[in-house]
Design a protein around this motif. Structure first.
Motif, short mmCIF file in Angstrom:
data_model
loop_
_atom_site.label_atom_id
_atom_site.label_comp_id
_atom_site.label_asym_id
_atom_site.label_seq_id
_atom_site.Cartn_x
_atom_site.Cartn_y
_atom_site.Cartn_z
N ILE A 141 0.89 -1.33 -0.02
CA ILE A 141 0.03 0.12 0.15
C ILE A 141 0.87 1.16 -0.07
CG2 ILE A 141 -1.56 1.39 1.42
CD1 ILE A 141 -2.96 -1.15 2.05
N HIS A 142 1.99 1.16 0.62
CA HIS A 142 2.87 2.17 0.60
C HIS A 142 3.99 1.75 -0.13
CE1 HIS A 142 1.15 3.52 4.87
NE2 HIS A 142 0.76 4.20 3.72
N GLY A 143 4.41 2.43 -1.23
CA GLY A 143 5.43 1.83 -2.10
C GLY A 143 6.77 2.08 -1.54
N ASP A 144 7.18 2.66 -0.43
CA ASP A 144 8.52 2.60 -0.12
C ASP A 144 8.79 1.34 0.90
OD1 ASP A 144 7.01 3.69 1.87
OD2 ASP A 144 8.36 5.20 2.50
N GLU A 145 7.49 0.72 1.01
CA GLU A 145 7.93 -0.45 2.08
C GLU A 145 7.95 -1.80 1.30
OE1 GLU A 145 4.68 -0.04 5.06
OE2 GLU A 145 4.75 1.99 4.98
N LEU A 146 8.91 -2.49 1.38
CA LEU A 146 9.24 -3.63 0.44
C LEU A 146 9.45 -4.91 1.26
CD1 LEU A 146 11.60 -1.90 -1.71
CD2 LEU A 146 9.28 -2.33 -2.21
N VAL A 205 8.52 5.60 -4.24
CA VAL A 205 7.66 6.60 -3.31
C VAL A 205 6.35 5.89 -2.68
CG1 VAL A 205 8.33 8.71 -4.69
CG2 VAL A 205 6.12 7.43 -5.17
N ARG A 206 6.24 6.50 -1.32
CA ARG A 206 5.40 6.04 -0.47
C ARG A 206 3.97 6.03 -0.83
NH1 ARG A 206 5.84 4.64 4.70
NH2 ARG A 206 4.21 4.73 6.05
N SER A 207 3.79 7.47 -1.45
CA SER A 207 2.12 7.67 -1.85
C SER A 207 1.90 7.32 -3.33
CB SER A 207 2.08 9.29 -1.65
OG SER A 207 3.00 9.89 -2.52
N VAL A 256 0.59 -5.80 10.11
CA VAL A 256 1.92 -6.06 10.69
C VAL A 256 2.84 -5.21 10.39
CG1 VAL A 256 3.82 -8.00 10.45
CG2 VAL A 256 1.33 -8.82 10.45
N GLU A 257 3.54 -4.71 11.22
CA GLU A 257 4.46 -3.77 10.66
C GLU A 257 5.90 -4.42 11.19
OE1 GLU A 257 5.29 -1.02 9.76
OE2 GLU A 257 3.23 0.21 9.74
N MET A 258 7.15 -4.45 10.02
CA MET A 258 8.21 -4.89 10.57
C MET A 258 9.52 -4.38 9.79
SD MET A 258 8.63 -8.57 8.75
CE MET A 258 7.49 -8.96 7.55
N VAL A 282 0.52 -6.11 5.35
CA VAL A 282 1.94 -6.20 5.81
C VAL A 282 2.53 -4.97 5.56
CG1 VAL A 282 4.24 -7.51 5.49
CG2 VAL A 282 2.23 -8.70 5.56
N HIS A 283 3.19 -4.28 6.31
CA HIS A 283 3.76 -3.00 6.34
C HIS A 283 5.42 -2.83 6.80
CE1 HIS A 283 0.27 -0.15 5.41
NE2 HIS A 283 -0.25 -1.26 5.56
N ALA A 284 6.01 -2.06 6.27
CA ALA A 284 7.26 -2.04 6.71
C ALA A 284 7.69 -0.75 7.20
CB ALA A 284 8.08 -2.41 5.39
N SER A 285 7.24 -0.08 8.26
CA SER A 285 7.56 1.15 8.83
C SER A 285 7.62 2.28 7.51
CB SER A 285 8.97 1.12 9.40
OG SER A 285 9.40 1.99 10.15
N ASP A 286 8.75 3.01 7.59
CA ASP A 286 9.06 3.76 6.51
C ASP A 286 10.66 3.90 6.25
OD1 ASP A 286 10.28 5.50 8.73
OD2 ASP A 286 8.34 6.49 8.93
#
Ligand SMILES: [Zn+2]
Lengths: 311, 318
Positions: free
Chosen positions: B51-56, B95-97, B200-202, B138-142
């Protein structure tokens, strides 16, 4: 006129960013006017600069009511403006989505908190703002339906339209919403565009603000009485979407009247120049918003129409 | 089977599509391919990321889930829908957005089928996930701070979600995470629709930490087993620390400069321990020494060195 520093942002390798307020008159905190929160809100800052110039002149002629104070903040986010970015700081946050902020929060939250603390005690709050979509508007006053909103006050600007918007969760982070939460009567004033200067539209908005301040007893100023505003609900606007992607070739502008089935724009094949789609008005009405980017995606909102209204 | 959830024409000769890979038990594949439906109701999990392009970090999770299932396909007893890139243009442009509108995709849910392009994309994603028995985002902070594997649950759904969160093999469950959980997110919108959804954030934006990824993938298989989607062997699970907002200490920069951490991420500190320094490269001075106001686990630590007033440096779980 008295210039005060509202907040200073320090940085490692740039000159400090000082948020400046221009104060006119002395006494009750009567009205506060905020210009650009986003770095692309050029027209908004320009309008403020013209307002400062005008208020200087009015103050010199004793036209500010005694015991009334006006504060103008032309720009909050000069850092972004100087680098051509819309959003703020290394984390690229939208200032107008970070209210009310917090004095112990992120850099952005500290900035919005500091600004809000300095402007929350004014009776009337006017913000020149922009829409998230790139486009052109009919100048209007926008209010959030918070329960405190008062459209008859918004009418006193004498702009052609007053729009009432039902807040979505994301709107609760805007300055307008939080200003109202602080019991300031808050108005968002939309000029036509953000990213370029339009002198006529700027003059119209400056006149509207002076008219409002006069009617509120804050200024003595002889001004034209303006329009009797038409109040519309945002959800009643009719959106016209693109069904194809390509070049956008508009035939009508914001503010123009269109008839049912009138051709408003074409979508042109970006490779071969052929017309891919003709965009027609689904109803009679007035163009309230028009897309201005020469490119359009499928589903893009090209126009928003005030349904069945005539000039 | 890779399907298009939604597609939309961009201006110049390209379609933006959000894809999913629907992984089915072998016995069902033929029927689904031919009819697009299944006569028998199977449990289904939606695994969403990007969802956030900078989180891989989620890219590895998707890969590893699909890989492990393929290796032991006989153990699959339900449907696994993998959505690897909800914001494909963001991922492709680092990019995130959403690059076309500068909007945070995760502030546009549940979307609107009649709205602008972003709202229509969001609505299509919600409609596609609807009907799943579970959804995991699943997210990956920033790119600024690194996180240990954790589940974040908003207050509203915390009681219902805790039993699921405990299955995920994360280090920590952050209950009532008011500072980081928002309305208009996919998770909030799906939960409102009655589909249990967890975030989930990691790790760190722009990076992949395989060991975190493997840990969470083990947890996802454990969750799938409880949901009746998987019948294979499960790794030994660890027990997460469950915390509420009151037990999380935020440490922020009070000076501008370059942050140099003095400790390792995911380590314990005692009260008074040095966490790091904010230094001035111009004159070689230290502008601020940051010490732990309380002892505990450093579960968030800043990785991006440039800081201004208010920049998040660390979070301690006390
Ligand atoms: Zn994220």
């Amino acid at each position: 006129m008295y210039i005060k520093d509202l907040y200073t942002v320090e940085s490692l390798y740039r000159e400090n960013m000082v948020v400046k307020g221009y104060q006119f008159g002395k006494g009750d905190k009567a009205a506060c006017i905020i210009g650009s929160l986003r770095g692309n809100e050029l027209q908004q800052m320009y309008i403020c600069s013209q307002l400062v110039r005008k208020l200087k002149e009015l103050e010199a002629n004793d036209c500010i009511s005694s015991g009334k104070e006006i504060l103008v903040v032309p720009v909050v986010n000069a850092y972004s403006m100087n680098v051509g970015k819309r959003f703020y700081g290394v984390e690229q946050t939208d200032l107008n989505r970070t209210f009310p902020g917090s004095s112990y929060g992120t850099s952005t939250a500290r900035l919005t908190d500091a600004v809000l603390q300095q402007i929350k005690d004014y009776s009337y709050g006017i913000q020149f703002t922009s829409f998230y979509m790139q486009g052109e508007f009919v100048p209007h006053v926008r209010m959030m339906e918070t329960g405190y909103q008062n459209t008859s006050l918004a009418n006193l600007f004498g702009l052609p339209y007053v729009v009432v918007r039902k807040p979505k969760p994301i709107d609760t982070k805007t300055l307008n919403f939080n200003w109202q939460d602080e019991m300031t009567a808050a108005f968002s004033v939309y000029s036509n565009r953000s990213d370029e200067i339009d002198e006529n539209a700027a003059r119209q908005v400056v006149a509207a603000v002076l008219r409002f301040l006069t009617r509120m007893g804050i200024l003595h100023y002889e001004s034209h009485s303006g329009y009797i505003s038409h109040v519309i609900k945002e959800e009643d606007l009719t959106d016209i979407h693109a069904r194809k992607g390509g070049f956008f070739r508009p035939f009508v502008k914001a503010g123009e009247e269109v008839r049912y089935n009138q051709e408003c724009a074409e979508i042109v094949d970006p490779y071969e120049g052929e017309i891919l789609e003709r965009i027609v008005a689904p109803t009679d009405g007035i163009i309230f918003f028009a897309h201005t980017n020469p490119l359009a995606s499928e589903n893009e909102i090209l126009f928003r129409l005030i349904h069945r209204l005539h000039e | 089977m890779v399907e298009k959830v939604v597609e939309m024409e961009l201006p110049v000769g390209e379609k933006l599509s959000i894809i999913k890979n629907r992984i089915l038990p072998d016995s069902c594949e033929k029927e689904y391919e031919e009819t697009g439906m299944l006569s028998k109701k199977l449990p289904r999990i939606a695994l969403v990321t990007g969802i956030h392009g900078d989180e891989l970090e989620g890219q590895y999770v998707c890969y590893e889930i699909a890989r492990r299932i393929r290796e032991q396909k006989e153990n699959l007893t339900g449907i696994v829908d993998v959505y690897p890139a909800i914001n494909p243009l963001g991922i492709e442009n680092a990019v995130r957005s959403i690059p076309t509108s500068d909007m945070d995709m995760n502030r546009n849910f549940p979307g609107d089928t009649e709205g602008d392009p972003t709202e229509q994309l969001a609505a299509a994603v919600v409609a596609d996930i609807a009907g799943a028995d579970f959804c995991l985002d699943v997210h990956a902070s920033d790119i600024f701070v690194k996180e240990i594997p954790q589940v974040r649950v908003s207050e509203e759904f915390s009681e219902r979600m805790l039993p699921y969160a405990e299955l995920l093999n994360v280090d920590m469950i952050w209950m009532n995470a008011t500072a980081t959980v928002h309305e208009s997110t996919l998770a909030h919108s799906m939960n409102l629709l009655g589909i249990p959804t967890m975030v989930v954030e990691m790790g760190l934006g722009g990076r992949i930490n395989k060991s975190y990824g493997n840990q969470v993938v083990d947890g996802i298989f454990n969750l799938m087993k409880k949901l009746g989607i998987w019948k294979g062997e499960i790794a030994i699970m660890q027990h997460p620390v469950v915390s509420t907002d009151g037990e999380v200490e935020f440490i922020r920069a009070e000076h501008v400069g370059i942050f140099l951490p003095a400790i390792e991420h995911n380590h314990y500190v005692r009260e008074g321990d040095l966490i790091g320094e904010i230094v001035n490269p111009v004159d070689g001075t230290v502008r601020e020494r940051i010490t732990a106001s309380r002892g505990g686990l450093i579960f968030t630590l800043r990785e991006y060195p440039v800081v201004t007033h208010g920049a998040l440096l660390a979070r301690i779980l006390v």
